[in-house]
Design an enzyme around this catalytic site. Structure first.
Site, short mmCIF file in Angstrom:
data_model
loop_
_atom_site.label_atom_id
_atom_site.label_comp_id
_atom_site.label_asym_id
_atom_site.label_seq_id
_atom_site.Cartn_x
_atom_site.Cartn_y
_atom_site.Cartn_z
CE LYS A 224 8.95 5.83 13.78
NZ LYS A 224 7.86 5.05 14.34
CB CYS B 48 24.06 9.59 9.31
SG CYS B 48 23.38 8.21 8.40
CG ASP C 113 -1.77 1.18 1.40
OD1 ASP C 113 -1.72 2.05 0.52
OD2 ASP C 113 -2.51 1.24 2.40
CB SER D 210 18.50 1.36 13.31
OG SER D 210 17.31 1.58 12.57
CG ASN E 105 19.12 8.46 4.98
OD1 ASN E 105 19.66 9.53 5.29
ND2 ASN E 105 19.23 7.36 5.71
CG HIS F 220 20.14 11.42 10.83
ND1 HIS F 220 20.55 11.68 9.55
CD2 HIS F 220 19.98 10.06 10.90
CE1 HIS F 220 20.66 10.55 8.87
NE2 HIS F 220 20.31 9.55 9.68
CD GLU G 39 26.57 6.04 6.02
OE1 GLU G 39 26.47 4.82 6.15
OE2 GLU G 39 25.90 6.85 6.68
#
Ligand code: CAA
Length: 409
Positions: free
Chosen positions: A249, A115, A31, A208, A289, A240, A83
């Site tokens: 979050k 990062c 979805d 993570s 990202n 970040h 990285e």
């Protein structure tokens, strides 16, 4: 010791192609709302074989040097945070130094910690300027990365790519850093990593997120304790952004802490989020990202779109690098938006992108992999787009082409 130091100029480079996350979701039988709403992304940058971490870095650097009329001789230190290294020994910074034609009297190196790499670079550069070691020359810090997960993996819809270049000096017209509090946190964890033998990252996704939030709590607490700066002092809070919902979050974690302290006498969560963090995320939603560059893409996008409304404000920044190292720091935005107006280039780069379908996305991935093998070099066609291009590998050497100068074979 100079007490004013920070970002004098900032510019971005974004790959020329993108895929809509709806296209990816449909190909996966998922979805689209899971990607649009659940992860908060909309589109993700896709690189062509001519784009790599070096070309993205060089393009962002060209923009910042040109935009702020800085000559190559003004740069005394070049640090690339990434990285996505293209060689185990030769840093991306050395290629960029050559492509930009910087002065040989220049320290040139890469910093790597997932990062967090570009934040480490920024700290070093700022300290170098503050201590007068640059003798009035500036540092050029570039965050550049290509985020790549396995096809079909949970991380795939969070991919992206791009670069953010920042001039760091004692004339910080864009963001003057506050004196650094000791708000850092390191923890040896296996939350996200990429062994040398792999081109895609491995990740323990849910873990993570836990590691990220734990590092946020530790660093924010240390920041508050040592800086004396409080919630109400911030005009914006940047995080970040591995995917936009992660910034939500993170914001929610700090908000809940603050709301508890105030016994409920506090504006609603979503209103505070839209005030402090939401306005910075519009480019992350489009690009995906950029690992080391994601936080700085938010900063660039906030400055570009909010313009005079953000001038004179105080921004809190949370940097997280898996593995892990994290830092919370802050700075004051310059009072004059004309310093950065028209020079950052986010909207302009997004406006010139080409959309690709699912099959083309897969073909570009394969073509990119093939370019990383010795013998991939092909003589270039005409300089069609005026950008730095990666032409492949010849005789174990990477070959680049920049406008006005033929390749370095
Ligand atoms: N409509 C709306 N929302 C939906 C939905 C639908 N149909 N289906 C699912 N969702 C929601 C879920 O409820 C969930 O929301 P919450 O997080 O708010 O609970 C969200 O979409 C994601 O769903 P899942 O948790 O089921 O997703 P997943 O297990 O497939 O993968 C992920 C999510 C773990 C983040 C994965 O994308 C991943 O591994 N990403 C890479 C790792 C990463 O970004 N980690 C972040 C911290 S580490 C870091 O920051 C460093 C870095 O740059 C990598």
């Amino acid at each position: 010791m100079n007490s004013r130091f920070g970002i004098e100029g900032i510019a971005v480079s974004i790959p020329s192609h993108y895929i809509d996350l709806k296209t990816l979701a449909e190909a996966r039988g998922i979805d689209p709302a899971k990607y649009y709403v659940g992860l908060g992304g909309r589109r993700m940058a896709v690189v062509t074989p001519e784009e790599d971490p070096v070309t993205l870095a060089a393009e962002a650097a060209r923009k910042v040097l040109g935009g702020y009329q800085v000559t190559p001789d003004d740069i005394g230190m070049l640090i690339v945070g990434s990285e996505s290294g293209v060689d185990a020994a030769k840093p991306i910074a050395a290629y960029v130094h050559g492509l930009l034609g910087l002065n040989p009297q220049c320290r040139t190196f890469d910093t790597q910690h997932a990062c967090y790499g570009a934040t480490a670079a920024l700290r070093l550069a700022a300290d170098w300027c503050a201590q007068g070691n640059g003798r009035r020359r500036k540092a050029l810090v570039i965050a550049t990365d290509i985020a790549r997960y396995e096809v079909g993996s949970a991380g795939e819809p969070t991919q992206g790519a791009g670069a953010v270049a920042m001039l760091v000096s004692t004339e910080p017209g864009v963001v003057a850093f506050d004196a650094y509090p000791d708000a850092v946190f390191t923890e040896d964890v296996m939350d996200f990593w990429r062994p040398h033998y792999r081109s895609t990252a491995l990740v323990d996704g849910k873990y993570s997120i836990e590691c990220y939030l734990r590092a946020l709590e530790h660093t924010y607490e240390a920041y508050e304790r040592s800086s004396g700066v409080r919630w109400e002092d911030f005009t914006h809070l940047l995080f970040h952004v591995p995917f936009p919902k992660m910034a939500y979050k993170a914001f929610r974690r700090l908000y809940e802490r603050e709301a508890a302290r105030r016994n409920g006498d506090f504006p609603p969560l979503d209103a505070e989020y839209e005030r402090l963090t939401g306005p910075a995320l519009w480019a992350n939603v489009e690009v995906g990202n950029i690992y080391s560059g994601s936080l700085y893409l938010s900063l660039a996008a906030l400055l570009e779109r909010q313009d005079a409304a953000v001038a004179g404000g105080r921004i809190g920044l949370f940097s997280y690098g898996s593995g892990s190292c994290a830092e919370f720091f802050s700075g004051s935005v310059g009072p004059d938006a004309s310093v950065w107006r028209g020079r950052i280039g986010v909207a302009e780069a997004l406006a010139h992108r080409t959309e690709v379908g699912y099959e083309t996305y897969l073909a570009l991935r394969r073509a990119g992999e093939a370019m990383s093998k010795n013998g991939s070099f092909r003589a270039p066609g005409p300089e069609a787009n005026g950008h730095v291009r990666f032409l492949g590998i010849h005789d174990d050497r990477r070959v680049y082409d920049r406008p006005g100068r033929r390749a370095m074979v």
